[in-house]
Design a protein around this motif. Structure first.
Motif, PDB file in Angstrom:
ATOM      1  N   VAL A 345       0.847  -1.205   0.000  1.00  0.00           N
ATOM      2  CA  VAL A 345       0.000   0.000   0.000  1.00  0.00           C
ATOM      3  C   VAL A 345       0.876   1.245   0.000  1.00  0.00           C
ATOM      4  N   LEU A 346       1.917   1.276   0.850  1.00  0.00           N
ATOM      5  CA  LEU A 346       2.783   2.448   0.921  1.00  0.00           C
ATOM      6  C   LEU A 346       3.558   2.645  -0.377  1.00  0.00           C
ATOM      7  N   ALA A 347       4.014   1.558  -0.980  1.00  0.00           N
ATOM      8  CA  ALA A 347       4.724   1.673  -2.254  1.00  0.00           C
ATOM      9  C   ALA A 347       3.813   2.278  -3.320  1.00  0.00           C
ATOM     10  N   LEU A 366      -3.605  -0.973  -7.229  1.00  0.00           N
ATOM     11  CA  LEU A 366      -3.295  -1.869  -6.132  1.00  0.00           C
ATOM     12  C   LEU A 366      -4.169  -3.120  -6.204  1.00  0.00           C
ATOM     13  N   LYS A 367      -3.560  -4.251  -5.910  1.00  0.00           N
ATOM     14  CA  LYS A 367      -4.322  -5.505  -5.932  1.00  0.00           C
ATOM     15  C   LYS A 367      -5.343  -5.519  -4.799  1.00  0.00           C
ATOM     16  N   GLU A 368      -6.482  -6.167  -5.077  1.00  0.00           N
ATOM     17  CA  GLU A 368      -7.519  -6.252  -4.053  1.00  0.00           C
ATOM     18  C   GLU A 368      -7.210  -7.330  -3.021  1.00  0.00           C
ATOM     19  N   ASP A 369      -6.572  -8.421  -3.453  1.00  0.00           N
ATOM     20  CA  ASP A 369      -6.280  -9.530  -2.534  1.00  0.00           C
ATOM     21  C   ASP A 369      -4.879  -9.374  -1.931  1.00  0.00           C
ATOM     22  N   LEU A 370      -4.741  -8.451  -1.000  1.00  0.00           N
ATOM     23  CA  LEU A 370      -3.463  -8.235  -0.342  1.00  0.00           C
ATOM     24  C   LEU A 370      -3.173  -9.392   0.619  1.00  0.00           C
ATOM     25  N   PRO A 371      -1.891  -9.750   0.796  1.00  0.00           N
ATOM     26  CA  PRO A 371      -1.552 -10.889   1.658  1.00  0.00           C
ATOM     27  C   PRO A 371      -1.790 -10.586   3.117  1.00  0.00           C
ATOM     28  N   ILE A 372      -2.825 -11.193   3.690  1.00  0.00           N
ATOM     29  CA  ILE A 372      -3.174 -11.011   5.101  1.00  0.00           C
ATOM     30  C   ILE A 372      -3.240 -12.393   5.748  1.00  0.00           C
TER      31      ILE A 372
END
Length: 378
Positions: A345-347, A366-372
Motif C-alpha cells: 500500500v505504501l509503495a 493496487l491488488k484487491e487480494d493483499l496478503p493477510i
C-alpha cells in the motif's frame, strides 16, 4: 441485630473506607485489659530480672541508714547527702525496671489496633456534654458489660490474691526471724513469685476481652445495604456522571487523534465502517509503520474528511483495514504479519505521489487480494 436511624438492618461488614474513616476519628478496637496485663506482667518479669540487684541495693540503703554515727544525728547538713546516696543506690535497678514497664505499656496498648494519632478524637464534642446522652451511655449495653467485667475481675483477682497470700503466710511470718540481708532477699523473691502469679491471672481475662473488643468494634461499624450503595456512589461516582466523564475523555482523545491525521501518509478504509491512518517514517531505519488514528462510523468519516482536506491518499481495502483496526492501538506499530500488505500500500502511495508531481509513470492499480495472514483476518 443493630439498626440504623432509618430502621434498616445493619447486616453488612464495614468496608475498607468505613474502617479508614473510623480510624481517622480515633474509633479503633482497644483492650484495656491487654494493656494492663502487659504492664503488670512486664513489671513482674522485670522485677525478677533486676530483683537481685534491687534487693542488694535496698539492703545497703538500710544498713547505711541504721548505722549512723552520733555526730551525724545532730548535724542537719548530713541529711541531704545521706538521702542522695540512698536514692542513687536504688536508682539504677529501678530505672531498668521502669524502662521495661514503659516499653511494655507502649507495646501492650498498641498490639490491638496499632498506633493511631487522631486529631478528630481530640476535638471537643458538644454531644458528650448532654446529660440525656450521658445517662444513655451510663446504662447502655457497653457500660453494663464493662461493669460486669470489672466486678468479675475484682472478685477473681481478690480470691486469687487471698489464696496466694494464705499459701505463703508461713514464709512471710518467718522473715522476722532472719537476718536483714536474708530477709530482704527472701522477701523480694516472695513478692516476685506472688506478683507473677497475680499477673498471670489476667491472661484468661485478656483472652476473653480481646475477641470481645474486636467483635464489638466490628458490630458498631456495621453498615446497611443502602449505606454501602451510597458509599460506592460517592467513591466511584454516579453512573450518569461517570458516563459523561468517559464521553468527555473520549472526545478529548478523538480531538488529539484528529490533530495527527494530517501527518499520515495514507488512510486505508472499509468504505462503510472503518478508517485507519498510517504513517511511515523513512528516516528511521528498521521502523515499522504506525497507526496515528483509527475509528468507526462517524469517527471514520471524520478521518476520511480530514484526509481529503489535506490531500492524503485514501485507499479502500476492507480486509486490511479491519485487520489493522482490530490488531493495533493508536500510536502502535502494525503487527509483523501485515508488513507485506502495508508495504504494498505504501509503495503504491509513494508512486502515486511521485506521478502527481510529474516524476514518474502512473502506478499500477493496487491488488484487491493483499496478503493477510488467516489469524489476522476479521
Amino acid at each position: 441485630m443493630a439498626e440504623s436511624e432509618d430502621g434498616q438492618e445493619k447486616s453488612e461488614l464495614p468496608t475498607e473506607q468505613r474502617l479508614r474513616q473510623a480510624r481517622e476519628k480515633g474509633q479503633i478496637a482497644r483492650s484495656k485489659e491487654l494493656g494492663t496485663a502487659a504492664v503488670l506482667l512486664s513489671g513482674a518479669l522485670g522485677l525478677i530480672l533486676v530483683g537481685g540487684s534491687l534487693s542488694e541495693a535496698m539492703s545497703k540503703v538500710f544498713k547505711s541508714s541504721f548505722t549512723v554515727e552520733r555526730a551525724a544525728l545532730f548535724d542537719p547538713e548530713s541529711m541531704m547527702p545521706a538521702l542522695g546516696s540512698a536514692i542513687l543506690g536504688v536508682s539504677w535497678p529501678l530505672m531498668g525496671l521502669f524502662l521495661i514497664v514503659l516499653v511494655a505499656a507502649l507495646v501492650g496498648n498498641s498490639l490491638l489496633g496499632g498506633v493511631n494519632f487522631s486529631s478528630q478524637a481530640m476535638m471537643p464534642k458538644l454531644n458528650k456534654m448532654s446529660p440525656i446522652k450521658g445517662l444513655k451511655r451510663m446504662f447502655g449495653v457497653q457500660s453494663m458489660v464493662e461493669l460486669l467485667k470489672s466486678v468479675a475481675k475484682v472478685v477473681f483477682i481478690a480470691a486469687l490474691s487471698i489464696s496466694i497470700l494464705m499459701g505463703q503466710i508461713e514464709n512471710i511470718l518467718s522473715l522476722s526471724g532472719e537476718t536483714l540481708h536474708a530477709a530482704m532477699v527472701e522477701a523480694t523473691e516472695l513478692v516476685m513469685y506472688m506478683g507473677l502469679l497475680l499477673c498471670m491471672a489476667l491472661l484468661p481475662i485478656v483472652a476473653i476481652d480481646v475477641p470481645f473488643q474486636i467483635w464489638n468494634h466490628t458490630r458498631q461499624l456495621k453498615m446497611t445495604l443502602q449505606e454501602i450503595k451510597d458509599e460506592y456512589k460517592n467513591t466511584e461516582g454516579k453512573p450518569e456522571v461517570k458516563g459523561r466523564i468517559r464521553r468527555m475523555q473520549q472526545e478529548m482523545a478523538n480531538r488529539r487523534m484528529m490533530a495527527d491525521v494530517p501527518e499520515a501518509d495514507v488512510v486505508v478504509v472499509n468504505p462503510t465502517h472503518f478508517s485507519v491512518a498510517l504513517r511511515y517514517d523513512q528516516s528511521a531505519p528498521g521502523a515499522a509503520p504506525k497507526v496515528v488514528a483509527k475509528g468507526m462510523d462517524e469517527v471514520a468519516l471524520k478521518i476520511r474528511e480530514i484526509a481529503r482536506e489535506y490531500e492524503i491518499p485514501v485507499i479502500s481495502s476492507p480486509p486490511l483495514t479491519r485487520a489493522i483496526y482490530f490488531s493495533t492501538k493508536i500510536g502502535g506499530e502494525i503487527p509483523d504479519g501485515l508488513f507485506v500488505a502495508v508495504a504494498q500500500v505504501l509503495a503504491y502511495v509513494f508512486q502515486l505521489n511521485n506521478w502527481r508531481k510529474g516524476k514518474g509513470n502512473r502506478p499500477t492499480p493496487l491488488k484487491e487480494d493483499l496478503p493477510i495472514p488467516d489469524e489476522l483476518k476479521v
